[in-house]
Design an enzyme around this catalytic site. Structure first.
Site, PDB file in Angstrom:
ATOM      1  N   GLU A 106       0.826  -1.216   0.000  1.00  6.26           N
ATOM      2  CA  GLU A 106       0.000   0.000   0.000  1.00  6.26           C
ATOM      3  C   GLU A 106       0.855   1.258   0.000  1.00  6.26           C
ATOM      4  O   GLU A 106       0.571   2.205  -0.722  1.00  6.26           O
ATOM      5  CB  GLU A 106      -0.929  -0.005   1.230  1.00  6.26           C
ATOM      6  CG  GLU A 106      -2.077  -0.976   1.135  1.00  6.26           C
ATOM      7  CD  GLU A 106      -3.012  -0.674  -0.033  1.00  6.26           C
ATOM      8  OE1 GLU A 106      -3.152   0.509  -0.400  1.00  6.26           O
ATOM      9  OE2 GLU A 106      -3.577  -1.623  -0.583  1.00  6.26           O
ATOM     10  N   TYR A 189      -6.364   6.159   5.050  1.00  6.85           N
ATOM     11  CA  TYR A 189      -6.579   5.288   3.895  1.00  6.85           C
ATOM     12  C   TYR A 189      -5.812   3.972   4.074  1.00  6.85           C
ATOM     13  O   TYR A 189      -6.367   2.882   3.925  1.00  6.85           O
ATOM     14  CB  TYR A 189      -6.156   5.977   2.583  1.00  6.85           C
ATOM     15  CG  TYR A 189      -5.928   4.954   1.517  1.00  6.85           C
ATOM     16  CD1 TYR A 189      -7.009   4.344   0.897  1.00  6.85           C
ATOM     17  CD2 TYR A 189      -4.636   4.508   1.206  1.00  6.85           C
ATOM     18  CE1 TYR A 189      -6.824   3.329  -0.021  1.00  6.85           C
ATOM     19  CE2 TYR A 189      -4.438   3.494   0.292  1.00  6.85           C
ATOM     20  CZ  TYR A 189      -5.530   2.912  -0.323  1.00  6.85           C
ATOM     21  OH  TYR A 189      -5.339   1.903  -1.218  1.00  6.85           O
ATOM     22  N   ASP A 207      -9.390   5.888  -1.630  1.00  4.58           N
ATOM     23  CA  ASP A 207      -8.275   6.581  -2.259  1.00  4.58           C
ATOM     24  C   ASP A 207      -8.809   7.406  -3.435  1.00  4.58           C
ATOM     25  O   ASP A 207     -10.022   7.511  -3.633  1.00  4.58           O
ATOM     26  CB  ASP A 207      -7.182   5.588  -2.693  1.00  4.58           C
ATOM     27  CG  ASP A 207      -7.573   4.781  -3.920  1.00  4.58           C
ATOM     28  OD1 ASP A 207      -8.760   4.786  -4.293  1.00  4.58           O
ATOM     29  OD2 ASP A 207      -6.679   4.142  -4.510  1.00  4.58           O
TER      30      ASP A 207
END
Ligand code: SF4
Length: 521
Positions: A106, A189, A207
């Protein structure tokens, strides 16, 4: 007046609207059939967190055997003839190791295209397969492995986060968004993505791709990053997320935004949630007069600025090597760990002008020279130029800043009569300024320099080589071509500020190449 055909089209659009459940199911079917194969992803509907609960012993103990942990990632990441590696390798690793792998993916994916991330991710997890292994690394090693991905502070955040997980959490990742958000470098996020993908928490990871889909599908007006619009996006996203497969659902939404609901030319006709999408319905009802690309409503872009900096490339002759070949060394200073480009090495530099795009004018040579002389003086070196002086300009263009780097190559001569060969410069400035002489070949081999430094070095090396020797070597030519974009620190106003800039708040940079963004909630 609308024609009969248009009226029929509008009626079709109204009648064929999908429920949330229909859209959710359609999205997951589409994802299962179309998702890209990535080494950290589970295969099909495999539910890692359920399998792991059965392996209570493993789950309770972080993987301390680094070699065994690395083998598991390698088994999963192995690809031959386009085939996936062993998907069961993910189920055999501890859930903390899996959470770590998801977190790395991520953080890497922010600002970087996903296909490129896979290559870096494989190397990273082979070297540091767990948070505990990464926590043992130095910032230099981490930056070296990160070289080429840009936005180096993401690498530093990963390292800081790993140290926190090892020391404060004893290797155990929190299972919820709140706990994950406390890890340095993990914003809302990323916390939602890891909680849902690694632990099955029902939370939406919003996102840039996801807010584009949601604002179009529910025609949400306003700046998607702020105020009521951001809250409404969050509300819709949380209500829409699938309770059974939240991790897959979040990845499906991101992938939909990246590949179908693109910023320009969205492929609405092949979109799995088109019948749930209000924007598409309106586009059809108005026969294309309204376009879904009207959403998201973007905030006004920041005004462009022009920045000019003075750089001093201080050089000395290195001791001859075994082949008795003389070479040069260059003086660089280390950026503070907590700031932009933290931990990377740069030529000493100072801001000499910053102005709006319209008002830009190159600074007179005398201004540039004064700033370079002041830099030399602060470092304790003479600013005397070579007879055949190498000086010039290099330019970097960033999203909202164009930076002009005025560089000057200076052969080291101590200001102080007691100065010797330049080591005194380093000693005199320690510990406030971390300075170090680097050999010329380090610019080709090491990942500890920002791309701006490599660009300035390449200019100096290419110019001096061209003057000294018409036929430059291949390595020198490569450096001459160095031109990758880099980050800059717009707040730096002097060399003192450069050496002492403060650490920013935690969290990776907000905008993402794949559209990812922190701070929506
Ligand atoms: S129908 Fe079009 S606008 Fe709506 S979500 Fe799908 S791709 Fe995006």
């Amino acid at each position: 007046m609308a024609s009969e055909t248009e009226l029929a089209t509008r009626a079709d659009a109204r009648e064929a609207r999908a429920t949330d459940d229909d859209a959710r199911a359609s999205l997951l079917r589409w994802y299962d059939a179309n998702k890209r194969s990535l080494p950290w992803r589970r295969r099909g509907k495999q539910r890692k967190w359920i399998k792991i609960e059965a392996l209570a012993e493993d789950a309770a103990t972080p993987t301390r055997d680094v070699a065994a942990a690395a083998t598991l990632w390698r088994e999963r990441a192995f690809e031959r003839d386009g085939e996936d590696g062993d998907a069961s390798a993910i189920a055999r690793m501890s859930d903390d190791q899996y959470a770590y792998g998801v977190l790395v993916s991520e953080i890497m994916s922010q600002q970087t295209q996903i296909d490129r991330v896979a290559e870096y991710w494989r190397r990273w997890t082979a070297r540091w397969p767990t948070a505990e292994a990464l926590a043992e690394a130095t910032i230099e090693e981490v930056n070296e492995e990160w070289a080429g991905l840009g936005y180096y502070r993401r690498a530093r955040f990963l390292l800081n986060g790993a140290v926190y997980v090892r020391d404060a959490l004893k290797g155990k990742y929190p299972r919820d968004v709140e706990g994950l958000s406390k890890i340095p470098g993990v914003g809302p996020y990323t916390a939602s993505a890891v909680a849902s993908i690694a632990f099955g928490a029902k939370t939406a990871a919003v996102d840039g791709n996801v807010y584009r889909v949601i604002t179009r599908a529910k025609m949400i007006k306003g700046d998607p990053l702020k105020g009521d619009a951001a809250k409404e996006i969050r509300r819709v996203a949380d209500a829409f997320v699938d309770a059974e497969r939240p991790g897959d659902f979040n990845q499906a939404m991101m992938e939909l935004g990246a590949t179908v609901c693109a910023p320009q030319n969205p492929k609405c006709d092949s979109c799995p949630i088109s019948t749930w999408c209000d924007g598409f319905a309106k586009q059809r009802e108005t026969s294309g007069v309204f376009k879904v690309t009207a959403f998201p409503e973007t905030a006004k872009k920041a005004e462009k600025r022009q920045e000019q900096r003075a750089f001093v490339v201080l050089r000395r002759t290195a001791p001859a090597d075994a082949d008795a070949k003389p070479a040069y060394e260059y003086l660089l200073s280390k950026r503070p760990e907590g700031g932009l480009l933290g931990g990377l090495w740069e030529f000493p530099n100072a801001l000499i002008a910053i102005e709006s795009d319209d008002a830009f004018a190159l600074r007179p040579k005398s201004d540039v020279r004064d700033a370079q002389d002041a830099l030399c003086e602060e470092l304790g070196a003479s600013s005397r130029r070579n007879v055949d002086a190498v000086a010039g300009k290099a330019v970097h263009v960033f999203s909202h800043i164009r930076q002009v780097m005025h560089y000057q190559l200076v052969d080291y001569v101590p200001l102080d009569a007691n100065g010797a060969n330049g080591d005194d410069v380093v000693a005199r400035n320690a510990p406030e300024r971390e300075l170090k002489w680097f050999p010329a070949h380090a610019f080709e081999e090491s990942g500890v320099f920002s791309s701006g430094v490599v660009k300035v070095y390449a200019k100096c090396a290419a110019t001096s080589v061209a003057r000294a020797k018409p036929n430059a070597s291949g390595a020198q030519k490569r450096l001459r071509d160095a031109a990758a974009p880099c980050e800059i620190d717009a707040s730096q106003t002097s060399i003192k500020a450069f050496f002492g800039s403060a650490a920013p708040a935690s969290g990776p940079p907000p905008l993402a190449a794949r559209g990812g963004t922190e701070g929506l909630n």
